[in-house]
Design an enzyme around this catalytic site. Structure first.
Site, short mmCIF file in Angstrom:
data_model
loop_
_atom_site.label_atom_id
_atom_site.label_comp_id
_atom_site.label_asym_id
_atom_site.label_seq_id
_atom_site.Cartn_x
_atom_site.Cartn_y
_atom_site.Cartn_z
CB VAL A 28 38.45 17.57 65.95
CG1 VAL A 28 37.76 18.37 66.84
CG2 VAL A 28 38.79 18.44 64.90
CD GLU A 81 45.85 31.24 56.75
OE1 GLU A 81 46.33 31.25 58.07
OE2 GLU A 81 46.29 31.90 55.85
N GLY A 87 43.65 32.25 49.54
CA GLY A 87 43.09 30.82 49.36
C GLY A 87 43.68 29.92 50.11
N GLY A 96 35.43 29.22 38.80
CA GLY A 96 35.26 29.35 40.21
C GLY A 96 36.20 30.06 41.03
CD GLU A 99 35.27 37.36 45.48
OE1 GLU A 99 34.44 37.45 46.55
OE2 GLU A 99 36.05 36.46 45.78
CG ASP A 102 38.99 39.50 45.97
OD1 ASP A 102 38.49 39.05 46.78
OD2 ASP A 102 40.27 38.94 45.74
CE LYS A 159 41.70 37.70 48.16
NZ LYS A 159 41.60 37.29 46.91
#
Ligand code: NDP
Ligand code: HSE
Length: 464
Positions: free
Chosen positions: A64, A159, A164, A217, A220, A231, A235
């Site tokens: 950064v 993003e 994912g 995991g 949702e 979902d 997208k």
């Protein structure tokens, strides 16, 4: 708005180098020591983001050009155990909206609508850029968020909201900005792909496979968002908006989930060398008939086993992009899960932090085409229709007549002795391409035929 870098917001006397936020770093790299980062939500993804920020602090600082300083983590309940071992408890707050006003970059990982929306708007109002993975919010309130970011002269990056870990939005938003995208087809929901995979491979019941996806995991907070296709529809809306420079919301997307997919459907698919996948398909129709516009749809479909999408296993995602000059592009990778998603989130964080350091901005909303969303009835597809019919002379002729009567052409017919008792047979009809509207009418007409005992299934066939 064009995709060129946007001008910074109004001048701020407290910090002329970074106009909207007195707490923000100045434009010149040598004036910036730290970029203040707030993480809202410390669950599956948020926890991994905090972990990455901590474990990779030195590398991120070099990339950064300034330290990423974690100034706070918003949690729902301070009385709960620490969300992450070793996390400094003094960083925790229940006031997500308040924390959003105290950072240079806000990472929103609470989902889905409130208080996420208010916190993001508070961040913009305070001059902070925002990184989020919240597809539900983007697909329902995208224009409001873009406009607030534009007015504040800050970045909005997301993003991780689609695919994912897969870099897919930046390629569409930036790399393909000089091309004309015509169609995107893909597997964009890891949970349903995992579930269908387990149903196919291990004969698992839908509910058991969903439970596994939750434990891993992928799902949702409310897994019906995955199972019922919401979902994937969010997208699809994000993909269509970016690809076609048009505002498409989740409500514009035709949606069917996998709740109705049965073990019989899975077995029948295998018998004809197909697998069932939940697909998101967004396409731009050129001028003519039907009129120019965008069709966006999410539904289960039969995919031939020979097609690359058929071999996308578990929670992986794969997205095909067709563009006029580039031709076909394919993006593949882990579509869900804490660590893969955190990779995309922290990638965005590095990008917007670099912008803070250098005083630049990434692309804003590009919706200049303003194409209409067309109804799914105008989509072109093929159907595989499974019928239980009377095993008697004239049945094939009657079935063919009904299908031809709707202007639909048959590609293949397969009859097998029925497992339903004497006098019945299984008949599988695969059509040539036709409009969804004509195919739906065909199925309804077949259901009304005297020789048809049952329409056992009707699935679209894609990818051939
Ligand atoms: P989780 O449910 O695991 O995490 C969300 C966290 O936010 C929970 O810890 C929740 O607390 C917390 N939270 C909820 N409300 C508040 C609040 N008012 N203030 C502070 N914290 C709050 O979800 P994920 O991490 O899986 O998902 C986060 C976002 O990322 C969502 O938008 C999701 O759609 C998106 N996403 C997720 C992916 C995945 O694979 N999981 C992949 C791509 C995107 P509590 O648990 O107490 O409710
Ligand atoms: N629940 C989502 C999925 C997370 O299963 O794909 C990734 O967006």
């Amino acid at each position: 708005m064009s995709q060129a870098a946007r001008p910074a917001g109004p001048a701020n006397p407290a910090n002329p180098a970074n106009p909207a936020n007195p707490a923000s770093p100045a434009k010149s790299a040598d004036l910036v020591d730290a970029v203040k980062v707030a993480v809202l939500g410390c669950g599956t993804v948020g926890g991994e983001v905090v972990r990455l920020l901590t474990n990779s602090a030195s590398d991120l600082r070099s990339r950064v050009g300034a330290r990423l300083e974690l100034v706070g983590v918003a949690v729902k309940d301070l009385d709960e155990p620490l969300p992450l071992d070793g996390l400094d408890r003094s960083l925790l707050t229940e006031d997500a909206v308040g924390l959003a006003g105290r950072a240079d970059v806000v990472v929103e990982l609470m989902g889905p609508i409130e208080p996420a929306r208010s916190a993001i708007l508070a961040a913009f109002a305070a001059g902070a850029s925002v990184v989020t993975a919240n597809k539900a919010l983007l697909a329902s309130h995208g224009p409001e968020l873009y406009e607030a970011a534009r007015a504040a002269g800050v970045d909005l990056y997301f993003e991780a909201a689609v695919g994912g870990a897969i870099p897919i939005l930046r390629p569409i938003r930036e790399s393909l900005a000089g091309d004309t995208v015509t169609r995107i087809l893909g597997i964009v929901n890891g949970t349903t792909n995992y579930v269908l995979d387990r149903m196919t491979g291990e004969g698992l019941e839908l509910a058991d496979a969903v439970r596994q996806a939750q434990e891993l995991g992928y799902a949702e907070a409310d897994p019906t968002a995955d199972v019922d296709g919401y979902d994937a529809a969010s997208k699809a809306a994000i993909l269509a908006s970016l690809a076609f420079h048009t505002r498409i919301s989740a409500d514009d997307v035709y949606r069917e989930g996998i709740g109705q997919v049965t073990a019989d459907d899975v077995a029948a698919a295998a018998a004809t060398d197909h697998v069932i996948k939940l697909l998101a398909i967004v396409e731009r129709r050129g001028a003519g008939s039907p009129p120019e516009g965008v069709i966006a749809r999410v539904h289960p479909a039969l995919v031939p086993k020979s097609h690359p999408l058929a071999s996308v296993r578990g929670a992986f995602n794969a997205i095909y992009v067709e563009a006029a000059a580039a031709g076909e592009l394919m993006f593949y990778g882990r579509g869900a899960g804490g660590r893969p998603t955190a990779s995309a989130v922290v990638g965005d964080l590095v990008t917007v932090a670099r912008h803070k350091v250098s005083g630049t901005l990434g692309p804003g909303e590009s919706a200049y085409l303003g194409l209409p969303a067309l109804p799914v009835s105008q989509a072109l597809t093929r159907f595989q229709i499974r019928l239980v019919v009377k095993d008697q002379p004239g049945v094939l002729a009657a079935v063919s007549r009904v299908i031809a009567g709707e202007g639909v052409s048959i590609e293949a017919v397969r009859q097998t002795p029925g497992a339903h008792g004497r006098g019945l047979a299984d008949l599988t009809v695969v059509t040539h391409q036709a409009t969804e509207g004509a195919l739906q009418k065909t199925v309804a007409a077949l259901a009304g035929l005297e020789v048809v005992a049952e329409v056992a299934g009707a699935l679209r066939v894609e990818g051939e």
